[in-house]
Scaffold this motif. Structure first.
Motif, PDB file in Angstrom:
ATOM      1  N   THR A 284      20.296 -74.251  14.591  1.00 52.87           N
ATOM      2  CA  THR A 284      20.928 -73.295  15.493  1.00 52.87           C
ATOM      3  C   THR A 284      21.075 -73.949  16.858  1.00 52.87           C
ATOM      4  N   GLN A 285      22.255 -73.845  17.451  1.00 51.24           N
ATOM      5  CA  GLN A 285      22.441 -74.400  18.785  1.00 51.24           C
ATOM      6  C   GLN A 285      23.436 -73.559  19.566  1.00 51.24           C
ATOM      7  N   THR A 286      23.328 -73.650  20.871  1.00 52.89           N
ATOM      8  CA  THR A 286      24.259 -72.956  21.754  1.00 52.89           C
ATOM      9  C   THR A 286      24.514 -73.826  22.966  1.00 52.89           C
ATOM     10  N   GLY A 287      25.656 -73.620  23.565  1.00 56.83           N
ATOM     11  CA  GLY A 287      25.998 -74.403  24.742  1.00 56.83           C
ATOM     12  C   GLY A 287      27.074 -73.720  25.568  1.00 56.83           C
ATOM     13  N   VAL A 288      27.120 -74.072  26.844  1.00 57.84           N
ATOM     14  CA  VAL A 288      28.113 -73.521  27.771  1.00 57.84           C
ATOM     15  C   VAL A 288      28.806 -74.677  28.483  1.00 57.84           C
ATOM     16  N   THR A 289      30.128 -74.633  28.545  1.00 55.66           N
ATOM     17  CA  THR A 289      30.894 -75.587  29.349  1.00 55.66           C
ATOM     18  C   THR A 289      31.631 -74.828  30.437  1.00 55.66           C
ATOM     19  N   TRP A 290      31.767 -75.465  31.597  1.00 54.16           N
ATOM     20  CA  TRP A 290      32.388 -74.819  32.765  1.00 54.16           C
ATOM     21  C   TRP A 290      33.264 -75.828  33.480  1.00 54.16           C
ATOM     22  N   ASN A 291      34.555 -75.505  33.612  1.00 51.32           N
ATOM     23  CA  ASN A 291      35.496 -76.299  34.403  1.00 51.32           C
ATOM     24  C   ASN A 291      35.882 -75.506  35.635  1.00 51.32           C
ATOM     25  N   LYS A 292      35.756 -76.130  36.810  1.00 49.66           N
ATOM     26  CA  LYS A 292      36.058 -75.440  38.057  1.00 49.66           C
ATOM     27  C   LYS A 292      36.913 -76.329  38.955  1.00 49.66           C
ATOM     28  N   PRO A 293      38.204 -76.021  39.126  1.00 53.96           N
ATOM     29  CA  PRO A 293      39.016 -76.771  40.103  1.00 53.96           C
ATOM     30  C   PRO A 293      38.664 -76.340  41.516  1.00 53.96           C
ATOM     31  N   LEU A 294      38.312 -77.302  42.359  1.00 51.94           N
ATOM     32  CA  LEU A 294      37.976 -77.006  43.747  1.00 51.94           C
ATOM     33  C   LEU A 294      39.221 -76.932  44.621  1.00 51.94           C
ATOM     34  N   ASP A 295      40.154 -77.837  44.362  1.00 54.60           N
ATOM     35  CA  ASP A 295      41.439 -77.849  45.050  1.00 54.60           C
ATOM     36  C   ASP A 295      42.385 -78.688  44.208  1.00 54.60           C
ATOM     37  N   ASP A 296      43.508 -79.113  44.803  1.00 54.07           N
ATOM     38  CA  ASP A 296      44.490 -79.885  44.041  1.00 54.07           C
ATOM     39  C   ASP A 296      43.961 -81.255  43.627  1.00 54.07           C
ATOM     40  N   GLN A 297      42.907 -81.731  44.292  1.00 50.02           N
ATOM     41  CA  GLN A 297      42.431 -83.091  44.040  1.00 50.02           C
ATOM     42  C   GLN A 297      41.068 -83.154  43.350  1.00 50.02           C
ATOM     43  N   ASN A 298      40.306 -82.092  43.381  1.00 44.85           N
ATOM     44  CA  ASN A 298      38.928 -82.169  42.907  1.00 44.85           C
ATOM     45  C   ASN A 298      38.623 -81.099  41.859  1.00 44.85           C
ATOM     46  N   GLU A 299      37.827 -81.494  40.892  1.00 46.90           N
ATOM     47  CA  GLU A 299      37.449 -80.588  39.803  1.00 46.90           C
ATOM     48  C   GLU A 299      36.016 -80.901  39.396  1.00 46.90           C
ATOM     49  N   LEU A 300      35.269 -79.868  39.046  1.00 48.22           N
ATOM     50  CA  LEU A 300      33.905 -80.009  38.550  1.00 48.22           C
ATOM     51  C   LEU A 300      33.850 -79.594  37.088  1.00 48.22           C
ATOM     52  N   TYR A 301      33.020 -80.320  36.337  1.00 49.52           N
ATOM     53  CA  TYR A 301      32.783 -79.983  34.924  1.00 49.52           C
ATOM     54  C   TYR A 301      31.282 -80.018  34.687  1.00 49.52           C
ATOM     55  N   SER A 302      30.782 -79.044  33.967  1.00 48.45           N
ATOM     56  CA  SER A 302      29.369 -79.055  33.600  1.00 48.45           C
ATOM     57  C   SER A 302      29.225 -78.543  32.172  1.00 48.45           C
ATOM     58  N   MET A 303      28.201 -79.045  31.509  1.00 46.35           N
ATOM     59  CA  MET A 303      27.896 -78.642  30.139  1.00 46.35           C
ATOM     60  C   MET A 303      26.381 -78.571  29.992  1.00 46.35           C
ATOM     61  N   LEU A 304      25.909 -77.486  29.406  1.00 41.81           N
ATOM     62  CA  LEU A 304      24.484 -77.289  29.166  1.00 41.81           C
ATOM     63  C   LEU A 304      24.308 -76.828  27.732  1.00 41.81           C
ATOM     64  N   TYR A 305      23.356 -77.419  27.000  1.00 41.05           N
ATOM     65  CA  TYR A 305      23.171 -77.037  25.604  1.00 41.05           C
ATOM     66  C   TYR A 305      21.702 -77.110  25.223  1.00 41.05           C
ATOM     67  N   LEU A 306      21.352 -76.413  24.144  1.00 37.25           N
ATOM     68  CA  LEU A 306      20.028 -76.516  23.539  1.00 37.25           C
ATOM     69  C   LEU A 306      20.152 -76.128  22.074  1.00 37.25           C
ATOM     70  N   GLY A 307      19.201 -76.615  21.273  1.00 40.63           N
ATOM     71  CA  GLY A 307      19.265 -76.330  19.850  1.00 40.63           C
ATOM     72  C   GLY A 307      17.960 -76.624  19.149  1.00 40.63           C
ATOM     73  N   GLN A 308      17.895 -76.207  17.895  1.00 45.68           N
ATOM     74  CA  GLN A 308      16.724 -76.418  17.043  1.00 45.68           C
ATOM     75  C   GLN A 308      17.206 -76.794  15.654  1.00 45.68           C
ATOM     76  N   ARG A 309      16.545 -77.780  15.045  1.00 46.01           N
ATOM     77  CA  ARG A 309      16.902 -78.233  13.703  1.00 46.01           C
ATOM     78  C   ARG A 309      15.629 -78.484  12.911  1.00 46.01           C
ATOM     79  N   SER A 310      15.565 -77.946  11.709  1.00 44.67           N
ATOM     80  CA  SER A 310      14.421 -78.174  10.825  1.00 44.67           C
ATOM     81  C   SER A 310      14.924 -78.673   9.480  1.00 44.67           C
ATOM     82  N   VAL A 311      14.192 -79.630   8.922  1.00 43.64           N
ATOM     83  CA  VAL A 311      14.565 -80.246   7.650  1.00 43.64           C
ATOM     84  C   VAL A 311      13.319 -80.389   6.788  1.00 43.64           C
ATOM     85  N   THR A 312      13.441 -80.009   5.527  1.00 44.86           N
ATOM     86  CA  THR A 312      12.420 -80.289   4.527  1.00 44.86           C
ATOM     87  C   THR A 312      13.104 -80.977   3.360  1.00 44.86           C
TER      88      THR A 312
END
Length: 717
Positions: A284-312
Motif C-alpha cells: 500500500t502506498q500513497t503520494g502527493v505531487t504539487w506544481n506551483k507556477p510562481l510567475d512566468d519564469q519560475n515554478e516549484l514542484y514537490s512530491m511526498l510519498y510513503l508506503g508499506q510492502r510485505s512479502v512471504t
C-alpha cells in the motif's frame, strides 16, 4: 456548487475507503513521438525532437484490445527495452534496458521505475511493476540509456508511468476479459472531471485477476486498486493525490532444464511441488505531487510519498541443504516501510535563452527481514525454525541540477549534475551463525552533457556523454560469493561511462529515431550463481555494451498506424574474471563435510547472459475512435545465453499476435469488444531465463498459442 458534488463525493469515498475488488497483448501500441507532446522524463519541458536522448512516449490505448495485466503487453515495441513475461506471477517480469537489469532473477534491477511521479524502485535499486494499473494508465515514458543518470542510483534506464486524470462527465466503466488457462480479469473504473477549482477530478480503478496458469503449479490471484485525485487551483497550482494497493498470491513454478523443457514445457521440478513454492505480496502506498507556477519564469514542484510492502515467499530448497550453519532457510519473510520526497525549482529565462532546474531528492527504507526453514519435522512447505533475523535501513539524499542553454538559434547545450549517495545499515539479531551486522555507503558525482543541433525544423542530431552509477541491492549483498568472508558489504558499486549519438526526424514518411551508444562499466554487478536458494553476486572488472536502436512509426492512412523498431546490443565481459573457491557445509547421509564449490572464471569476450543481441518488432493497427479495430504484430528475439560461460542458450524465436474488435459509441454509452490470439503459430520457445542457475534449470517456457476475449461497457452521466 457543482450539481454533481454528492455523486462525486460518494464515488471518491467508495474508491478511497472501500477499494472494492471485482472478479479481467496490445497488437501494436502506438509509440507516439509527436513534437506536440511535452515529456516529463527529461525534467525540462521538451518534446521528442528536442530531447537529446533516446526517449519514447507510449500511449495506453483507450480502446482495450488486450488483457491489461502486464507491461509486457504494452512495451514490446520499444527499441533497447526487453520485457519478458516469465509466466510466473510470483517473480514479476524480467526487464532489461540496453542490457542493464538482465541479471535479475526476480524483480527489476538497473532500471528506475516511477508511478505517477512516485518511485517504484527502492533507494538500493530494487524495483517492481506489480502496482502499475494498466487499466487506468494514460501513457508511459521510457528514457533509455545515458541520461537516466539524472535519476541517480540504478540508472540503466528510467520508466515513468502516468495514470489518466478524470475528465468530462462522471462515468462508470465495467470490463471483463478472459482467456486460456482459466485466465480472467474484472475491472471497475469510476471517473469524472470538474470545472470547479474547489473539487477534484478523479479516477478510481479496482480490478481482480486470476489464472490457473500456463504451467503446472502457476496459479495466481491479484487484486489491484488505484485512485488519483487532481485539483487545479485558481492560483495555477495542480495537486495530485495518488493511493495504490496491490495484493498478490501466486505459486512459483521455477525453471526447467533443457531436457525437461523439451519433454514437457508445462511441468515443474519435483521440489516445487514438494515444498509448495509460492509467494504472497501486499503493498500500500500513497503520494502527493504539487506544481506551483510562481510567475512566468519560475515554478516549484514537490512530491511526498510513503508506503508499506510485505512479502512471504516459500522456496523449493531441499530440507537437507538448509541444515548448513550459514543457510537462512527456505522461507523469506520481510516487511518494508519506505518514504521520501523530491523538491524542485524550475526557472525559465533568468539568463537569456537558458532554463535551470535545481532539486533535492530524499528516499529512505526500513526493513525487518526474517528467514525460516520451509519445513517443520516431516511436514514440508510450512514455516519452521527461525534462521535469519535482521533490521535493514538505507537512505539517500541527492541534490541535482540541470541546465539547457540555447546558445545559438539551432544549437542547444544540455547539462546535468547529480550527487548520488546511498547509505546501508544492517543489524543482525540472529547470531547463531555469527554477527553479520555492518554499514557501508556508496557515493558518486554523476555528470551528463549533450549537444544538439537542429539541422532543420524536422531534423535534429545530438551527441552526449554521461556517467552512471548502480549500487548492489540489499538482497544481492545478503550472501557473499566467497563464503570465507562473512562480511556482507563487499560488493562495489558499478560505475559506467556512456557515449551516445542520435538522429531524429519527423516528416511525410513518418517519425524516425536512431541512436548509437557505447557503455563501458567498471565493477559491473553480475551473478555468481544461484545455488540452493542462495543467489550470489560479484563484481566484473569491466563490461562493455555497444549497439544501436532504430524506431519508426507513421499514421499511414486515416486510422491505420504502422510501427517498427530494431535494436542491436553487443554486451560482453571486457576483461577476465578470476574463479572463486569457497567452502560451505553440505550434509551427506551420515554427517557434515566441507565441500569446495567453484565459481568459474569468465573469459574476456564472453557474452553477458540474459541479453538478446538482436530484437525486432513490426506492427500494423487499425485504431478508429469507433467501429472495427484490428491489429497484427510480429516480434523477433535473438538467442540468449543462460550463463557466464556461454555453454547454453535459449533459442531465438519469432512470435505473432493478432486482435479484432468493435467499439460502439451510443449517446452516453460506449461498448467495446475484442478478441485476440497470441503466439498465433504456436511456437515452443523460452520466454525468459534464470541466469547462472546452478542446477541448470535456466529455462522459463513461454505459453503456446493462447486466446483472450473481452467486453467493456461505459456509462456517462
Amino acid at each position: 456548487m457543482h450539481k454533481n458534488i454528492p455523486v462525486r463525493l460518494s464515488v471518491i469515498c467508495l474508491g478511497l475507503f472501500i477499494f472494492q475488488s471485482s472478479h479481467a497483448e496490445s497488437s501494436s501500441q502506438e509509440v507516439h513521438q509527436l513534437d506536440t507532446i511535452v515529456l516529463q522524463a527529461f525534467h525540462l519541458d521538451k518534446d521528442i525532437l528536442s530531447t537529446p536522448a533516446s526517449i519514447f512516449y507510449v500511449e495506453q490505448p483507450f480502446v482495450q484490445n488486450n488483457m491489461n495485466v502486464n507491461l509486457s503487453e504494452t512495451l514490446k515495441g520499444v527499441p533497447g527495452l526487453q520485457v519478458n513475461n516469465r509466466e510466473n506471477y510470483a517473480q514479476d517480469l524480467q526487464m532489461s534496458m540496453r542490457g542493464f537489469g538482465a541479471r535479475s532473477t526476480f524483480g527489476i534491477r538497473g532500471i528506475r521505475l516511477y508511478v505517477d511521479g512516485i518511485p517504484a524502485t527502492m533507494p538500493d535499486g530494487q524495483g517492481q511493476t506489480s502496482n502499475i494499473d494498466l487499466n487506468s494508465l494514460s501513457h508511459i515514458e521510457i528514457l533509455g540509456g545515458a541520461f537516466s543518470s539524472l535519476y541517480g542510483n540504478s540508472s540503466g534506464g528510467t520508466i515513468l508511468t502516468t495514470t489518466r486524470k478524470g475528465e468530462g462527465q462522471d462515468s462508470i466503466r465495467l470490463d471483463y476479459a478472459g482467456g486460456s488457462h482459466q485466465k480472467g480479469q474484472a475491472n471497475l473504473i469510476l471517473q469524472g472531471g470538474t470545472t470547479n477549482s474547489s473539487e477534484p477530478s478523479y479516477i478510481i480503478s479496482s480490478s481482480y485477476f486470476d489464472t490457473h496458469g500456463f504451467r503446472d503449479h502457476s496459479t495466481a490471484q491479484k487484486k489491484l486498486n488505484n485512485s488519483k485525485l487532481t485539483w487545479n487551483l485558481e492560483n495555477g497550482s495542480e495537486v495530485n493525490w495518488i493511493i495504490n494497493h496491490v495484493d498478490i498470491q501466486a505459486d512459483d513454478p521455477g525453471g526447467l532444464t533443457r531436457a525437461a523443457w523439451k519433454e514437457n514445457s508445462k511441468q515443474v521440478a519435483n521440489n516445487v511441488q514438494l515444498y509448495n513454492a509460492r509467494k504472497k505480496i501486499e503493498q500500500t502506498q500513497t503520494g502527493v505531487t504539487w506544481n506551483k507556477p510562481l510567475d512566468d519564469q519560475n515554478e516549484l514542484y514537490s512530491m511526498l510519498y510513503l508506503g508499506q510492502r510485505s512479502v512471504t515467499q516459500y522456496q523449493s530448497i531441499p530440507k537437507m541443504s538448509q541444515l548448513a550453519s550459514n543457510h537462512s532457510g527456505g522461507v523469506i519473510d520481510f516487511e518494508r516501510h519506505y518514504f521520501g520526497l523530491d523538491l524542485r525549482w524550475i526557472n525559465q529565462e533568468a539568463i537569456e535563452k537558458t532554463r535551470f532546474i535545481f532539486g533535492l531528492a530524499f528516499d529512505a527504507m526500513k526493513e525487518d527481514r526474517k528467514g525460516f526453514q520451509n519445513f517443520s519435522g516431516d511436514i514440508l512447505g510450512v514455516k519452521g525454525q527461525l534462521r535469519r533475523e535482521e533490521h535493514n535501513t538505507l537512505w539517500n539524499l541527492d541534490p541535482y541540477m540541470q541546465i539547457s542553454y540555447n546558445f545559438l538559434p539551432n544549437w542547444t547545450l544540455d547539462a546535468g549534475l547529480r550527487y548520488s549517495n546511498v547509505h546501508f545499515k544492517s543489524k543482525d539479531y540472529y547470531l547463531d551463525n555469527g554477527d553479520n551486522s555492518g554499514t557501508t555507503e556508496y557515493k558518486r558525482l554523476l555528470p551528463s552533457l549533450a549537444l544538439q543541433w537542429e539541422i532543420q525544423p524536422e531534423l535534429m542530431t545530438y551527441v552526449s556523454y554521461t556517467q552512471g552509477f548502480e549500487t548492489p541491492t540489499f538482497t544481492e549483498m545478503s550472501y557473499p560469493a566467497n563464503e570465507d568472508d562473512s562480511y556482507k558489504f563487499n560488493l562495489k558499486a558499478a560505475k559506467s561511462e556512456t557515449f551516445e549519438t542520435g538522429l531524429k526526424s519527423k516528416n511525410d514518411l513518418g517519425l524516425f529515431t536512431l541512436a548509437l551508444f557505447s557503455t563501458q562499466t567498471k565493477n559491473d554487478i553480475v551473478s555468481a550463481g544461484n545455488n540452493e536458494g542462495r543467489a550470489t553476486f560479484r563484481n566484473a572488472d569491466k563490461t562493455l555494451r555497444q549497439g544501436f536502436e532504430f524506431s519508426w512509426n507513421k499514421n499511414i492512412w486515416q486510422d491505420l498506424i504502422a510501427q517498427a523498431s530494431y535494436s542491436y546490443i553487443h554486451a560482453k565481459f571486457n576483461s577476465n574474471i578470476p574463479a572463486i573457491f569457497y567452502d560451505t557445509l553440505q550434509p551427506n547421509k551420515m554427517n557434515y563435510a566441507e565441500k569446495a564449490i567453484l565459481v568459474p572464471a569468465i573469459p574476456n569476450g564472453n557474452y553477458i547472459p540474459g541479453i538478446a543481441k538482436n530484437h525486432a518488432f513490426l506492427g500494423l493497427a487499425w485504431q478508429p475512435e469507433q467501429g472495427v479495430h484490428a491489429g497484427i504484430d510480429v516480434r523477433y528475439s535473438d538467442k540468449i545465453y543462460v550463463n557466464d560461460l556461454n555453454t547454453d542458450t535459449a533459442p531465438s524465436y519469432v512470435v505473432t499476435s493478432a486482435n479484432l474488435g468493435y467499439n460502439w459509441i451510443l449517446k452516453d454509452w460506449t461498448v467495446n469488444t475484442f478478441a485476440r490470439v497470441d503466439n498465433l503459430f504456436n511456437q515452443n520457445y523460452i520466454g525468459s531465463v534464470i541466469v547462472n542457475e546452478s542446477n541448470a534449470r535456466y529455462f522459463e517456457p513461454a505459453d503456446g498459442r493462447n486466446w483472450s476475449m473481452g467486453l467493456s461497457i461505459e456509462k456517462r452521466f
